[in-house]
Design an enzyme around this catalytic site. Sequence first.
Site, PDB file in Angstrom:
ATOM      1  CG  HIS A  82      -0.279  -0.087   2.532  1.00 43.67           C
ATOM      2  ND1 HIS A  82      -0.935   0.211   3.713  1.00 43.67           N
ATOM      3  CD2 HIS A  82       0.987  -0.444   2.917  1.00 43.67           C
ATOM      4  CE1 HIS A  82      -0.118   0.037   4.735  1.00 43.67           C
ATOM      5  NE2 HIS A  82       1.041  -0.361   4.280  1.00 43.67           N
ATOM      6  CG  HIS A  83       3.869   2.000   2.500  1.00 38.69           C
ATOM      7  ND1 HIS A  83       3.103   2.868   3.233  1.00 38.69           N
ATOM      8  CD2 HIS A  83       4.236   1.000   3.352  1.00 38.69           C
ATOM      9  CE1 HIS A  83       3.008   2.420   4.470  1.00 38.69           C
ATOM     10  NE2 HIS A  83       3.681   1.287   4.578  1.00 38.69           N
ATOM     11  CB  ALA A  84       3.851   1.319  -4.505  1.00 40.13           C
ATOM     12  CG  ASP A 123       2.086   6.206   2.375  1.00 41.23           C
ATOM     13  OD1 ASP A 123       1.914   4.972   2.273  1.00 41.23           O
ATOM     14  OD2 ASP A 123       3.212   6.740   2.266  1.00 41.23           O
TER      15      ASP A 123
END
Length: 393
Positions: free
Chosen positions: A130-132, A172
């Site tokens: 989920h951070h990419a 994010d």
Amino acid sequence: MSDGTVVMWDESLLAYDLGEHPLDPVRVELTVALARELGVLDRAGVRVVAPTPADEAALTRVHRPDYLDAVRAAPDDPFFSGYGLGTSDNPIFDNMHESSALIAGASLAAAEAVWRGEARRAVNVAGGLHHAMAGRAAGFCVYNDPAVAIARLLDLGAERVAYVDVDVHHGDGVQEIFLDDPRVLTVSLHETPLALFPGTGFSDETGGPAAKGSAVNVPLPPGTGDAGWLRAFHAIVPSVLRAFEPQILVTQCGADSHRLDPLADLRLSVDGQRASYLALRALADELCEGRWVATGGGGYALVEVVPRAWTHLLAIATGDPIEPAALTPPAWRALARSRRPERDVPLRMTDNVDPAYEPWQPTGEPDGVDRAILATRKAVFPLHGLDPHDPRD
């Protein structure tokens, strides 16, 4: 709509391997092995489906073409730098594009199966990266598979997609990608960004100019355990989801909120994590006719926590929950010891914790969790027509 569940799995998903790194694919291998030993993947209505890689069109719905070019080129260039690659968090590894695209393809196929009615629920435990970001790698994540899946749902006609992220880190990348899209509600419960990567996810992050209220963030103080975490979840998530009226629920179920996780400081038990999955399933059943796409995510207690947590997730997605007191099968324990002999191998599917909690009330002397709850409710509830001070909302 089929009542079945699709589980996206093939050993090729283990090729997302960053080397000597906290994000060790053994946690996914041991999850699937534990679920198999407990009979979860042999249940009626369960289909285990091997993924195919997400293609260029699917990936560029979320990521910039120049970033994809960089991911492809980096393994062959010993002097490569840029795009968040080649760092300690995101080391360059062989076949980086192919293995990352395969994980994205697994989450994409899971979403398609649920949206098209081929399954009521679908799970990709290898996913949840989920951070990419659109143009860079971050936080162990090369391609953002939850965002790729959500983008496909929008292209297939979904008008309201809810994304709930229970990883210890702020979701994010997914928030940023859909920040100004009112069709996507992103909800993240995480350790406060004052103490933990990525430094975002404050209560006042509520969406872009065209999508106010589309981002909901619940930053929790270090040390928050089951009772506080579940109080926060139930004080915020059901209300905003009911106001949004999603057609489908996508979740990121990182197991790094556990008290044994070496990279963060929340204090949940496996029993508390199991309770969160039951709550997410109930919300999907109430609001989305059961349509639920679940991904994995973080989790660095590779043997002690992640396989049990995600096997509970798989059981809840495929039918009856596993009883917490159930023994882990001897064959699985032997496999776990062979893979990581230095780790403690759990005997049971429980931490022997009762994950009870007291519902939130806007009275009394608030603790850090209650202050976080009220800050989030004040920031976002009015944007959904809800009263931040009314516990019935």
